[in-house]
Design an enzyme around this catalytic site. Structure first.
Site, mmCIF file in Angstrom:
data_model
loop_
_atom_site.group_PDB
_atom_site.id
_atom_site.type_symbol
_atom_site.label_atom_id
_atom_site.label_comp_id
_atom_site.label_asym_id
_atom_site.label_seq_id
_atom_site.Cartn_x
_atom_site.Cartn_y
_atom_site.Cartn_z
ATOM 1 N N TYR A 1 0.539 18.849 54.101
ATOM 2 C CA TYR A 1 -0.643 19.632 53.718
ATOM 3 C C TYR A 1 -0.345 21.120 53.748
ATOM 4 O O TYR A 1 0.709 21.543 54.253
ATOM 5 C CB TYR A 1 -1.823 19.284 54.631
ATOM 6 C CG TYR A 1 -1.779 19.916 56.008
ATOM 7 C CD1 TYR A 1 -0.837 19.519 56.955
ATOM 8 C CD2 TYR A 1 -2.661 20.936 56.374
ATOM 9 C CE1 TYR A 1 -0.789 20.096 58.218
ATOM 10 C CE2 TYR A 1 -2.616 21.523 57.631
ATOM 11 C CZ TYR A 1 -1.685 21.102 58.546
ATOM 12 O OH TYR A 1 -1.629 21.681 59.778
ATOM 13 N N ARG B 1 6.265 26.553 50.536
ATOM 14 C CA ARG B 1 6.380 25.759 51.765
ATOM 15 C C ARG B 1 5.947 24.312 51.502
ATOM 16 O O ARG B 1 6.539 23.372 52.044
ATOM 17 C CB ARG B 1 5.537 26.377 52.891
ATOM 18 C CG ARG B 1 5.756 25.657 54.215
ATOM 19 C CD ARG B 1 5.084 26.359 55.365
ATOM 20 N NE ARG B 1 3.632 26.392 55.220
ATOM 21 C CZ ARG B 1 2.811 27.024 56.037
ATOM 22 N NH1 ARG B 1 3.300 27.696 57.077
ATOM 23 N NH2 ARG B 1 1.508 27.014 55.830
ATOM 24 N N ARG C 1 1.282 -2.160 53.135
ATOM 25 C CA ARG C 1 1.986 -1.613 54.300
ATOM 26 C C ARG C 1 3.403 -2.162 54.419
ATOM 27 O O ARG C 1 3.601 -3.377 54.477
ATOM 28 C CB ARG C 1 1.195 -1.929 55.573
ATOM 29 C CG ARG C 1 1.732 -1.217 56.788
ATOM 30 C CD ARG C 1 0.898 -1.507 58.037
ATOM 31 N NE ARG C 1 1.371 -0.702 59.146
ATOM 32 C CZ ARG C 1 2.455 -1.005 59.863
ATOM 33 N NH1 ARG C 1 3.157 -2.080 59.574
ATOM 34 N NH2 ARG C 1 2.832 -0.216 60.850
ATOM 35 N N LYS D 1 5.211 20.604 57.239
ATOM 36 C CA LYS D 1 3.783 20.715 57.534
ATOM 37 C C LYS D 1 3.145 19.339 57.323
ATOM 38 O O LYS D 1 2.464 19.070 56.321
ATOM 39 C CB LYS D 1 3.127 21.807 56.682
ATOM 40 C CG LYS D 1 1.822 22.298 57.280
ATOM 41 C CD LYS D 1 1.426 23.647 56.748
ATOM 42 C CE LYS D 1 -0.015 24.007 57.030
ATOM 43 N NZ LYS D 1 -0.362 24.188 58.428
ATOM 44 N N GLU E 1 5.433 27.098 70.080
ATOM 45 C CA GLU E 1 4.234 27.446 69.312
ATOM 46 C C GLU E 1 2.996 27.179 70.147
ATOM 47 O O GLU E 1 3.078 26.579 71.223
ATOM 48 C CB GLU E 1 4.129 26.549 68.061
ATOM 49 C CG GLU E 1 5.274 26.667 67.108
ATOM 50 C CD GLU E 1 5.007 25.902 65.814
ATOM 51 O OE1 GLU E 1 4.537 26.538 64.867
ATOM 52 O OE2 GLU E 1 5.274 24.695 65.761
ATOM 53 N N LEU F 1 6.929 25.556 62.839
ATOM 54 C CA LEU F 1 6.539 25.674 61.434
ATOM 55 C C LEU F 1 6.799 27.119 60.994
ATOM 56 O O LEU F 1 6.507 28.061 61.742
ATOM 57 C CB LEU F 1 5.044 25.347 61.278
ATOM 58 C CG LEU F 1 4.560 25.390 59.834
ATOM 59 C CD1 LEU F 1 5.048 24.158 59.060
ATOM 60 C CD2 LEU F 1 3.048 25.462 59.764
HETATM 61 N N1 PLP Z 1 2.380 26.340 63.631
HETATM 62 C C1 PLP Z 1 1.651 25.230 63.504
HETATM 63 C C2 PLP Z 1 2.008 24.016 64.297
HETATM 64 C C3 PLP Z 1 0.551 25.189 62.625
HETATM 65 O O1 PLP Z 1 -0.182 24.066 62.504
HETATM 66 C C4 PLP Z 1 0.229 26.359 61.896
HETATM 67 C C5 PLP Z 1 -0.898 26.363 60.975
HETATM 68 O O2 PLP Z 1 -1.564 25.387 60.755
HETATM 69 C C6 PLP Z 1 1.015 27.504 62.074
HETATM 70 C C7 PLP Z 1 2.088 27.459 62.954
HETATM 71 C C8 PLP Z 1 0.698 28.782 61.348
HETATM 72 O O3 PLP Z 1 1.055 28.698 59.987
HETATM 73 P P1 PLP Z 1 0.347 29.610 58.904
HETATM 74 O O4 PLP Z 1 0.507 31.032 59.368
HETATM 75 O O5 PLP Z 1 1.107 29.352 57.656
HETATM 76 O O6 PLP Z 1 -1.080 29.198 58.851
#
Ligand code: PLP
Length: 281
Positions: free
Chosen positions: A33, A52, A100, A147, A179, A203
């Site tokens: 997503y 991305r 499945r 993502k 994070e 991410l």
């Molecule tokens: N890290 C994680 C695990 C996230 O889920 C997100 C955003 O959903 C981010 C970092 C930040 O990413 P962005 O700045 O692209 O929203």
């Protein structure tokens, strides 16, 4: 006006947008997503978000029939049809519908979903609200650069934070700060901005990227390197970044105050420059 969403090439009333129970997103979280901010009817850093999304699709070996240009056109139509000036665009692509089976089905048609919601830009006053966090081990998988919609650890941790009257969790892998639940994290120490380097443990946040670009306008050096939890506790400032929260200070971690517990100068400056960047797009 009824909300309109996008599903597999069609714009339909949101309440009627249905996906099959055999969609692999249901059984395997087999989907990726993006969340992109919309302001003045435009996508903020749209190209970076589409890139991305393509990277995530490639890593998951999901092949779509749409080009980025087509996806972008669909998003623009959705913005217009819902008459959204400031909002957040959610795009999800699943591998598709199949009985499945653990093996990846061949000739499967991905499910492509887009929804859009109104969004209010954060205001500087939120910088004065105390943000409390707790630390937890980062027990997510080793492909955090994708993502993926497999977001359960983040969600369970967000609830754990709420149950402890806190706002977020700071995740640690071998005591290295990775994070927060749904955002990247930065520390400021002696006029240096430090954040985890891009690898499979975080991410590649688009806001993270934009903040690093914006620091070129202020007198501060950015270092992308791993840092340990102790370093975070000793930092001058700590903040997180994401598409929907922009730049968010962190004042308390595991009941310990960061510095004097107030939002620092660098966090304020970066919040303001990021807000200006969005408003001027
Ligand atoms: N890290 C994680 C695990 C996230 O889920 C997100 C955003 O959903 C981010 C970092 C930040 O990413 P962005 O700045 O692209 O929203």
């Amino acid at each position: 006006m009824a909300k309109i969403s996008f599903l597999n090439g069609e714009f339909i009333e949101h309440s009627k947008a249905m996906v099959h129970i055999d969609d692999r997103a249901m059984q395997f979280a087999d989907s990726i997503y993006e969340v992109t901010l919309v302001h003045n009817n435009k996508l903020i850093d749209g190209e970076l978000h589409w890139q991305r999304l393509i990277n995530s699709l490639e890593k998951m070996k999901i092949r779509i029939n749409y080009t980025v240009k087509q996806l972008d056109d669909f998003a623009q139509q959705l913005i217009r049809q819902n008459d959204i000036v400031t909002g957040s665009l959610y795009v999800q692509i699943t591998r598709g519908v199949a009985p499945r089976n653990q093996l990846l089905p061949e000739n499967i048609k991905p499910t492509v979903i887009m929804t859009i919601s109104e969004f209010k830009l954060p205001v500087a006053e939120i910088l004065d609200k105390a943000v409390k966090t707790i630390s937890q081990p980062d027990i997510r998988w080793q492909m955090c650069d994708v993502k993926s919609t497999g977001l359960l650890i983040g969600s369970l941790y967000k609830q754990k934070a709420a149950d402890a009257n806190c706002d977020d969790v700071i995740m640690l892998r071998d005591n290295v700060v990775t994070e927060c639940c749904f955002s990247n994290i930065f520390i400021v120490k002696n006029q240096q901005l430090i954040t985890h380097p891009l690898d499979n443990h975080i991410l590649a946040g688009i806001t993270r990227h934009r903040i690093i670009e914006l620091t070129k306008q202020i007198d501060i050096k950015v270092i992308e390197r791993k840092f340990k939890f102790d370093e975070l506790l000793e930092a001058d400032e700590v903040f997180s970044s994401s598409t929907t929260t922009f730049v968010r200070p962190i004042h308390i971690v595991d009941n310990q105050m960061i510095k004097d517990g107030a939002t620092g100068r660098v966090t304020r400056e970066l919040f303001n420059s990021y807000l200006k960047f969005v408003q001027s797009t």
